[in-house]
Design an enzyme around this catalytic site. Structure first.
Site, mmCIF file in Angstrom:
data_model
loop_
_atom_site.group_PDB
_atom_site.id
_atom_site.type_symbol
_atom_site.label_atom_id
_atom_site.label_comp_id
_atom_site.label_asym_id
_atom_site.label_seq_id
_atom_site.Cartn_x
_atom_site.Cartn_y
_atom_site.Cartn_z
ATOM 1 N N PHE A 1 -6.252 -4.201 -13.965
ATOM 2 C CA PHE A 1 -5.257 -3.124 -14.021
ATOM 3 C C PHE A 1 -4.035 -3.593 -13.248
ATOM 4 O O PHE A 1 -4.182 -4.283 -12.244
ATOM 5 C CB PHE A 1 -5.837 -1.832 -13.417
ATOM 6 C CG PHE A 1 -6.850 -1.211 -14.324
ATOM 7 C CD1 PHE A 1 -8.104 -1.786 -14.468
ATOM 8 C CD2 PHE A 1 -6.539 -0.082 -15.062
ATOM 9 C CE1 PHE A 1 -9.039 -1.246 -15.348
ATOM 10 C CE2 PHE A 1 -7.470 0.469 -15.944
ATOM 11 C CZ PHE A 1 -8.716 -0.119 -16.083
ATOM 12 N N ASP B 1 -3.930 -5.381 -0.295
ATOM 13 C CA ASP B 1 -3.704 -6.831 -0.329
ATOM 14 C C ASP B 1 -3.800 -7.456 1.059
ATOM 15 O O ASP B 1 -4.083 -8.633 1.191
ATOM 16 C CB ASP B 1 -2.321 -7.126 -0.928
ATOM 17 C CG ASP B 1 -2.306 -6.877 -2.425
ATOM 18 O OD1 ASP B 1 -3.352 -7.112 -3.066
ATOM 19 O OD2 ASP B 1 -1.271 -6.434 -2.950
ATOM 20 N N LYS C 1 -0.388 -11.491 -14.191
ATOM 21 C CA LYS C 1 -1.702 -11.213 -13.566
ATOM 22 C C LYS C 1 -2.836 -11.565 -14.526
ATOM 23 O O LYS C 1 -3.871 -12.104 -14.128
ATOM 24 C CB LYS C 1 -1.794 -9.740 -13.153
ATOM 25 C CG LYS C 1 -0.935 -9.429 -11.941
ATOM 26 C CD LYS C 1 -0.905 -7.945 -11.588
ATOM 27 C CE LYS C 1 0.157 -7.698 -10.510
ATOM 28 N NZ LYS C 1 0.384 -6.305 -10.200
ATOM 29 N N LYS D 1 -5.324 -14.395 -13.183
ATOM 30 C CA LYS D 1 -6.659 -13.948 -12.792
ATOM 31 C C LYS D 1 -7.691 -14.206 -13.899
ATOM 32 O O LYS D 1 -8.823 -13.752 -13.803
ATOM 33 C CB LYS D 1 -6.616 -12.479 -12.386
ATOM 34 C CG LYS D 1 -5.603 -12.221 -11.252
ATOM 35 C CD LYS D 1 -5.731 -10.846 -10.629
ATOM 36 C CE LYS D 1 -4.558 -10.585 -9.670
ATOM 37 N NZ LYS D 1 -4.783 -9.505 -8.726
ATOM 38 N N ASN E 1 -3.878 3.028 0.517
ATOM 39 C CA ASN E 1 -2.824 3.304 -0.468
ATOM 40 C C ASN E 1 -3.117 4.624 -1.159
ATOM 41 O O ASN E 1 -4.074 5.308 -0.814
ATOM 42 C CB ASN E 1 -2.726 2.143 -1.468
ATOM 43 C CG ASN E 1 -4.041 1.903 -2.162
ATOM 44 O OD1 ASN E 1 -4.572 2.772 -2.855
ATOM 45 N ND2 ASN E 1 -4.613 0.723 -1.958
ATOM 46 N N LYS F 1 -9.616 2.873 20.563
ATOM 47 C CA LYS F 1 -8.368 3.439 20.047
ATOM 48 C C LYS F 1 -7.163 2.789 20.738
ATOM 49 O O LYS F 1 -7.133 2.691 21.972
ATOM 50 C CB LYS F 1 -8.365 4.953 20.298
ATOM 51 C CG LYS F 1 -7.173 5.629 19.688
ATOM 52 C CD LYS F 1 -7.136 7.110 20.003
ATOM 53 C CE LYS F 1 -5.817 7.688 19.543
ATOM 54 N NZ LYS F 1 -5.454 8.913 20.217
HETATM 55 N N1 CTP Z 1 -7.068 -6.815 -7.204
HETATM 56 C C1 CTP Z 1 -8.201 -7.310 -6.579
HETATM 57 N N2 CTP Z 1 -8.126 -7.746 -5.293
HETATM 58 C C2 CTP Z 1 -6.975 -7.713 -4.607
HETATM 59 C C3 CTP Z 1 -5.809 -7.209 -5.231
HETATM 60 C C4 CTP Z 1 -5.885 -6.755 -6.537
HETATM 61 O O1 CTP Z 1 -9.257 -7.340 -7.202
HETATM 62 N N3 CTP Z 1 -6.944 -8.139 -3.364
HETATM 63 C C5 CTP Z 1 -7.143 -6.378 -8.616
HETATM 64 C C6 CTP Z 1 -6.937 -4.894 -8.844
HETATM 65 O O2 CTP Z 1 -8.184 -4.207 -8.809
HETATM 66 C C7 CTP Z 1 -6.306 -4.852 -10.215
HETATM 67 C C8 CTP Z 1 -5.541 -6.152 -10.314
HETATM 68 O O3 CTP Z 1 -6.114 -7.017 -9.324
HETATM 69 O O4 CTP Z 1 -7.249 -4.851 -11.261
HETATM 70 C C9 CTP Z 1 -4.066 -6.056 -10.061
HETATM 71 O O5 CTP Z 1 -3.824 -5.342 -8.884
HETATM 72 P P1 CTP Z 1 -2.330 -5.033 -8.390
HETATM 73 O O6 CTP Z 1 -2.386 -4.325 -7.072
HETATM 74 O O7 CTP Z 1 -1.546 -4.422 -9.522
HETATM 75 O O8 CTP Z 1 -1.735 -6.483 -8.233
HETATM 76 P P2 CTP Z 1 -1.829 -7.582 -7.139
HETATM 77 O O9 CTP Z 1 -2.584 -8.736 -7.715
HETATM 78 O O10 CTP Z 1 -2.332 -7.040 -5.833
HETATM 79 O O11 CTP Z 1 -0.308 -8.022 -7.030
HETATM 80 P P3 CTP Z 1 0.957 -7.222 -6.412
HETATM 81 O O12 CTP Z 1 0.407 -6.276 -5.390
HETATM 82 O O13 CTP Z 1 1.784 -8.310 -5.847
HETATM 83 O O14 CTP Z 1 1.603 -6.545 -7.581
#
Ligand code: CTP
Length: 400
Positions: A320, A276, A334, A338, A207, A286
Site C-alpha cells: 500500500f 519508518d 515502491k 519492494k 501515525n 519517564k
Molecule cells: N512498509 C513496511 N515497513 C516499513 C515501511 C513501510 O512494511 N518500515 C510497507 C507498508 O506497510 C506499505 C508500504 O511499505 O505497504 C509502503 O508504505 P509507505 O509508508 O507508503 O512508504 P514507505 O516505504 O515508508 O516510504 P515513504 O514513507 O518514504 O513514502
C-alpha cells in the site's frame, strides 16, 4: 451453480429497480428459488407481475396480506432462505435497516433476518456521500451485512459520481462467490494499523492510521473462505469474525509476526502504516522536562515489506502506498523497490480517502504497468475489489 438455493430478493424504490428484473432472471437461470419482496415505492417503478413472471413465485408486497399460504410471511421470507439480497437498496431502506425500523414488509424482513444479508446501494451521489448514509452503511457492515457496490458513473438524475447500483452480473457474481467462496483454503496474511515506537514508559511515536483498511481486508478475505492471519498494530476496532489476530505494538514486533507467518502465506496484504523511524533509546523511566528544546535521535526501522519482497517465493505480495502527491510515480517506485505484485495507492490528503475515514479512493497498480482506478467507496467495498483483483491475478499467474 445456485441450484437449490433459496434467495429472497428485496426491491426498494429507486430507478435501479428495473435492473432487479435482470438480477432475478439471472438467479433463476442459475437454478435459484427466488422470492421477491417489493416496497410500495418500488412498485411505482416496476410492476410485481414482471417479478412473478421471472421468478415463477408470488411477489410479496403487503405486510398484512392474508392470502399468502405461509403463516407469518415476514418470518418465513427472513428465515427460511439461504440469503437475503436487497437490490436496489435506497438510502431510506439502508437507514431503516441500520436503525431497526420495521414499518413495511421489506424492512421487517431485514430486521427479522437470521440469514446473511447482502445490500446493493443505489442512490444519487450527494445522498450517497452524505455522512449519515455513509455511517449507516458502515454500521450495517460492522453488523455483518455484505455490501456490494455502488459503482460510479452517470446517474438517472444526470449527476456523475458514486451511487449507481452494481450491474446485475456483478451482483450475481457476488452471490455466486457467497455460495462458493473463491478463497477457500487460501492462506492470507494481512497487516493493519499503525505501529507505536516507545520514547519512554508513557510516550510513543506513531501515525494516524486507524486500521480500517486492513481490518476490512481481513474481514472480506475471511468471508470469501480464506484462512486469515491479521497482524495488527494498536487500533480501536473489533476483530473481524473468523480471523486469527496477532496484536503487536512496534515495527520490530510486526516484522517478527509477519516473518513467522510468511512462509505459509499465499497472499500477503501489507496495509499497515509502519513507523519508518523509532527513538534510538527508549528511556526506562519517564523523561522529565528540562531544557526548552530537546532533540530526538531517531533510527530507521526495518522495511518489513521490502524484506518480504526479498524472501518472496510463491506468495502474491500486495503493498500500500499512502501519499500526498505524485501518487503514481511514488507508488510505482515502491512496487519496484519492494518487489511487489501490485500496489494499492491512495492520496491520503484527498477528502474521503486515507486515514481514519470509512471510505477510500484507490488506484491499483500492477507490475506490468496496468492500472485500475476505483471510485470513492466504503473501505469494505474497496477491500472486496482488491481481493477481486488479487484472485484474478492469482488465477492468471498460477492457474488457481
Ligand atoms: N512498509 C513496511 N515497513 C516499513 C515501511 C513501510 O512494511 N518500515 C510497507 C507498508 O506497510 C506499505 C508500504 O511499505 O505497504 C509502503 O508504505 P509507505 O509508508 O507508503 O512508504 P514507505 O516505504 O515508508 O516510504 P515513504 O514513507 O518514504 O513514502
Amino acid at each position: 451453480m445456485l441450484t437449490g438455493k433459496k434467495i429472497t430478493v428485496g426491491i426498494a424504490g429507486g430507478i435501479a429497480a428495473y435492473k432487479a428484473a435482470e438480477l432475478v432472471s439471472g438467479l433463476v437461470k442459475n437454478g435459484a428459488d427466488v422470492r421477491v419482496v417489493m416496497t410500495a415505492s418500488a412498485r411505482e417503478f416496476i410492476q410485481p407481475l414482471t417479478f412473478s413472471a421471472l421468478s415463477g413465485n408470488t411477489v410479496y408486497t403487503d405486510m398484512f396480506d392474508s392470502s399468502h399460504r405461509y403463516g407469518v410471511t415476514h418470518i418465513e421470507l427472513a428465515q427460511n432462505a439461504d440469503l437475503l439480497v436487497v437490490a436496489p437498496a435506497t438510502a431510506n431502506i439502508i437507514a431503516k435497516a441500520a436503525n431497526g425500523i420495521a414499518d413495511d414488509l421489506l424492512s421487517t424482513i431485514i430486521l427479522a433476518a437470521n440469514i446473511p444479508v447482502m445490500i446493493c446501494p443505489a442512490m444519487n451521489t450527494v445522498m450517497y456521500n452524505n455522512p449519515v448514509v455513509q455511517q449507516n452503511i458502515e454500521k450495517l457492515c460492522q453488523l455483518g451485512c455484505r455490501i456490494v457496490g455502488p459503482n460510479s458513473g452517470i446517474l438517472a438524475c444526470g449527476a456523475k459520481g458514486p451511487g449507481r447500483m452494481s450491474e446485475p452480473r456483478e451482483i450475481l457474481q457476488a452471490i455466486k462467490r457467497f455460495f462458493a467462496p473463491d478463497l477457500a483454503g487460501v492462506n492470507i496474511l494481512v497487516s493493519a494499523g499503525p505501529t507505536r515506537e516507545p520514547l519512554d514508559p508513557v510516550r510513543y511515536l506513531t501515525n494516524r492510521s486507524s486500521g480500517k483498511m486492513g481490518y476490512n481486508l481481513a474481514r472480506a478475505a475471511a468471508e470469501r473462505g480464506g484462512n486469515v492471519v491479521l497482524v495488527s498494530g494498536p487500533v480501536n476496532l473489533p476483530p473481524p469474525a473468523g480471523v486469527e489476530l496477532i496484536k503487536v505494538e512496534t515495527a520490530e514486533q510486526m516484522r517478527r509476526a509477519m516473518l513467522d507467518n510468511f512462509s505459509a502465506a499465499d497472499i500477503v496484504l501489507k496495509a499497515a502504516a509502519v513507523a519508518d523511524y523509532r527513538p534510538k533509546h527508549a528511556a526506562g523511566e519517564k523523561i522529565k522536562k528540562n531544557d526548552d528544546a530537546v532533540a530526538l535521535q531517531l533510527v530507521k526501522n526495518p522495511d518489513i515489506l521490502a524484506e518480504l519482497g526479498q524472501l518472496k517465493k510463491h506468495q502474491i505480495l500486495v503493498g500500500f502506498a499512502a501519499e500526498t502527491g505524485n501518487i503514481q510515480e511514488y507508488a510505482r517506485k515502491k512496487l519496484e523497490q519492494k518487489n511487489l505484485d501490485m500496489i494499492v495507492a491512495n492520496n491520503v490528503s484527498e477528502e474521503g480517502a486515507g486515514f481514519d475515514v470509512d471510505t477510500n479512493i484507490v488506484t491499483i497498480i500492477y507490475r506490468n504497468g496496468d492500472m485500475k482506478k476505483l471510485p470513492r467507496m466504503s473501505k469494505y467495498a474497496v477491500a472486496q475489489s482488491i481481493l477481486d483483483e488479487v484472485t484474478a491475478y492469482r488465477s492468471e499467474r498460477f492457474g488457481k
